[in-house]
Design a protein around this motif. Structure first.
Motif, PDB file in Angstrom:
ATOM      1  N   GLU A 182       0.860  -1.184   0.000  1.00  0.00           N
ATOM      2  CA  GLU A 182       0.000   0.000   0.000  1.00  0.00           C
ATOM      3  C   GLU A 182       0.889   1.223   0.000  1.00  0.00           C
ATOM      4  O   GLU A 182       1.724   1.387   0.888  1.00  0.00           O
ATOM      5  CB  GLU A 182      -0.906  -0.028   1.236  1.00  0.00           C
ATOM      6  CG  GLU A 182      -2.023   0.964   1.195  1.00  0.00           C
ATOM      7  CD  GLU A 182      -3.028   0.731   2.312  1.00  0.00           C
ATOM      8  OE1 GLU A 182      -4.179   0.430   1.980  1.00  0.00           O
ATOM      9  OE2 GLU A 182      -2.648   0.843   3.485  1.00  0.00           O
TER      10      GLU A 182
ATOM     11  N   ALA B 202     -10.479  -9.990   3.012  1.00  0.00           N
ATOM     12  CA  ALA B 202     -10.900  -8.894   2.134  1.00  0.00           C
ATOM     13  C   ALA B 202      -9.736  -7.924   1.893  1.00  0.00           C
ATOM     14  O   ALA B 202      -9.509  -7.491   0.762  1.00  0.00           O
ATOM     15  CB  ALA B 202     -12.101  -8.167   2.739  1.00  0.00           C
ATOM     16  N   LYS B 203      -8.995  -7.592   2.936  1.00  0.00           N
ATOM     17  CA  LYS B 203      -7.841  -6.690   2.798  1.00  0.00           C
ATOM     18  C   LYS B 203      -6.753  -7.359   1.963  1.00  0.00           C
ATOM     19  O   LYS B 203      -6.124  -6.717   1.125  1.00  0.00           O
ATOM     20  CB  LYS B 203      -7.299  -6.304   4.181  1.00  0.00           C
ATOM     21  CG  LYS B 203      -6.134  -5.343   4.142  1.00  0.00           C
ATOM     22  CD  LYS B 203      -6.566  -3.941   3.774  1.00  0.00           C
ATOM     23  CE  LYS B 203      -5.428  -2.948   3.933  1.00  0.00           C
ATOM     24  NZ  LYS B 203      -5.799  -1.607   3.516  1.00  0.00           N
TER      25      LYS B 203
ATOM     26  N   GLU C 275      -7.166  -9.559  -0.414  1.00  0.00           N
ATOM     27  CA  GLU C 275      -7.590  -9.513  -1.817  1.00  0.00           C
ATOM     28  C   GLU C 275      -7.466  -8.102  -2.381  1.00  0.00           C
ATOM     29  O   GLU C 275      -7.093  -7.924  -3.547  1.00  0.00           O
ATOM     30  CB  GLU C 275      -9.025 -10.030  -1.946  1.00  0.00           C
ATOM     31  CG  GLU C 275      -9.109 -11.530  -1.714  1.00  0.00           C
ATOM     32  CD  GLU C 275     -10.528 -12.076  -1.726  1.00  0.00           C
ATOM     33  OE1 GLU C 275     -11.468 -11.330  -2.081  1.00  0.00           O
ATOM     34  OE2 GLU C 275     -10.686 -13.250  -1.378  1.00  0.00           O
ATOM     35  N   GLU C 276      -7.744  -7.092  -1.562  1.00  0.00           N
ATOM     36  CA  GLU C 276      -7.609  -5.700  -1.994  1.00  0.00           C
ATOM     37  C   GLU C 276      -6.164  -5.367  -2.361  1.00  0.00           C
ATOM     38  O   GLU C 276      -5.905  -4.679  -3.343  1.00  0.00           O
ATOM     39  CB  GLU C 276      -8.084  -4.780  -0.865  1.00  0.00           C
ATOM     40  CG  GLU C 276      -7.832  -3.311  -1.090  1.00  0.00           C
ATOM     41  CD  GLU C 276      -8.013  -2.495   0.188  1.00  0.00           C
ATOM     42  OE1 GLU C 276      -7.315  -1.469   0.306  1.00  0.00           O
ATOM     43  OE2 GLU C 276      -8.823  -2.869   1.052  1.00  0.00           O
ATOM     44  N   LEU C 277      -5.223  -5.871  -1.578  1.00  0.00           N
ATOM     45  CA  LEU C 277      -3.812  -5.564  -1.789  1.00  0.00           C
ATOM     46  C   LEU C 277      -3.135  -6.480  -2.799  1.00  0.00           C
ATOM     47  O   LEU C 277      -2.025  -6.198  -3.253  1.00  0.00           O
ATOM     48  CB  LEU C 277      -3.054  -5.633  -0.460  1.00  0.00           C
ATOM     49  CG  LEU C 277      -3.465  -4.611   0.597  1.00  0.00           C
ATOM     50  CD1 LEU C 277      -2.713  -4.863   1.893  1.00  0.00           C
ATOM     51  CD2 LEU C 277      -3.245  -3.198   0.100  1.00  0.00           C
TER      52      LEU C 277
END
Length: 154
Positions: free
Chosen positions: A39, A90-91, A93-95
């Motif tokens: 990120e 979820a985080k 997969e987001e990253l």
């Protein structure tokens, strides 16, 4: 800490893609591990995707205090703080990005894929404010390169 030093730290961190995470083993030895920053916006935390079955994760069980450092030809940043493994699919997969696929066979559902959250408590940075030509001339002539150094409490 001034707003200027904090802003400079954030500006420098955006330049780096790769970091060295230094953890401490149960018997007190420091060990550095290369990781990729996932990120890019720095709000005091950095996120990494890491192998759950790694020595870094094992080391975090006994010592959560870590160092994350960055280096380039003209800038260096050292962050102190704590790290933890966060279970948040979820985080993860987001990253996730295609580059991470090279390390984990089953994508973000790989049971060995884990999220490491680093929370910074302090930082120090160094960078030279001279261009590469000035650096080369300084090296040849023995002149000093202009630079900046600051400590930042986060």
């Amino acid at each position: 800490m001034t707003d200027d030093t904090r802003e400079e730290l954030i500006r420098l961190l955006k330049k780096f893609r790769f970091a060295m995470l230094t953890t401490m083993t149960a018997d007190g030895k420091h060990v550095a591990h290369p990781l990729t920053v996932q990120e890019r916006e720095f709000d005091g935390d950095l996120w990494f995707i890491i192998a759950a079955r790694s020595s870094s994760v094992e080391n975090l069980r006994s010592h959560k205090e870590v160092n994350v450092s960055f280096s380039s030809d003209s800038a260096w940043v050292s962050l102190t703080g704590t790290a933890e493994i966060v279970e948040d699919r979820a985080k993860l997969e987001e990253l996730w990005s295609p580059a991470v696929d090279a390390w984990f066979e089953s994508g973000p559902s790989d049971p060995n894929a884990a999220l490491l959250k680093f929370t910074a408590e302090g930082a120090e940075y160094w960078h030279n404010t001279s261009g590469k030509i000035v650096q080369a001339i300084a090296a040849l002539t023995g002149r000093r390169v202009e630079g900046d150094n600051a400590t930042v409490d986060l």
